[in-house]
Scaffold this active site. Structure first.
Site: not given
Length: 265
Positions: A170, A2-3, A51, A251
């Site tokens: 990301n 999810p973004e 989010k 990340r």
């Protein structure tokens, strides 16, 4: 993963499925809400912030207004099913919330930070977030101010910090830095034109809003939707250099060492 745009899309799906509906049942599979029963409550609307999902409800009798909050992080999702339809999106043991209405059932999988709070206290859960790239409060000047408050931070992690601006994940971090020609390890103080950077991030999310296939290249064909994200060792679409991948903080990041100067070899 999810973004901001996929969470926005999820909110729209839940809104279409449940808005105006009086719930006929609920099932909370999280300890803090295990005994909560929303039967008779009316779904007013569903909104997103970064989010975070905010499902706003009216109490059954007293006119009180409440918000069911959930955070999707990297692995959460909601699905809306027609009555009688099998719940097939994820394994059953990942279900955290079930909301039943006459025309649809909403099922939340692997949700995080599930909470039920008075709507006027939403700020306790999302007030720390920076301006939402897809929200009515989007304010690039405020995003720049927040980023600039930590000049020594690397720009890659800084873009992911939802306290600076809410919605970048990301994929968009990697893609916007490539398109602006910025090494993800560049300190914020050395980034040329933060205004263009955050504006481009907002434009990319807005362009993908309303569809599930995220593209930063203009193509929706499989394998052609990103410039660098997910393309380790593949040739850069611009210069042919092999795309690199490495961990940055918690990340991974992808970048082109030629098109994003400043990268060490």
């Amino acid at each position: 993963m999810p973004e901001g745009d996929t969470v926005w899309n999820t909110a729209r799906v839940l809104e279409r499925a449940l808005a105006g509906a009086r719930l006929t049942g609920s099932d909370f599979r999280v300890p803090q809400l295990a005994t909560t029963d929303l039967t008779g409550w009316v779904v007013r609307e569903c909104a997103s912030r970064g989010k975070h999902l905010l499902l706003r409800l009216d109490g059954p009798a007293d006119g009180s207004r409440w918000t069911l909050h959930s955070h999707l992080r990297m692995d959460g999702t909601w699905r809306a099913y027609a009555p009688g339809e099998r719940w097939t999106a994820r394994p059953a043991h990942l279900i955290r919330v079930v909301l039943r209405a006459p025309t649809a059932t909403a099922v939340g999988y692997h949700l995080h930070e599930v909470a039920l709070v008075p709507t006027d206290e939403e700020a306790r859960l999302v007030g720390h977030l920076g301006p939402d790239l897809l929200g009515e409060d989007w304010d690039p000047a405020e995003a720049i101010r927040r980023l600039s408050a930590h000049p020594d931070a690397a720009i890659g992690p800084a873009l992911l910090d939802q306290r600076n601006l809410a919605g970048v994940g990301n994929l968009y971090k990697c893609e916007v830095l490539f398109l602006r020609g910025i090494d993800p390890r560049t300190p914020v103080r050395d980034v040329p034109d933060l205004g263009c950077l955050v504006t481009l991030a907002q434009e990319l999310l807005a362009a993908n809003r309303g569809r599930w296939t995220q593209s930063t290249t203009g193509s929706l064909r499989r394998g052609q939707t990103s410039h660098v994200y997910g393309r380790r060792a593949q040739p850069c679409r611009r210069c042919g250099t092999a795309i690199r991948k490495e961990e940055q903080g918690e990340r991974v990041t992808y970048w082109c060492p030629t098109c994003q100067p400043g990268t060490t070899t």
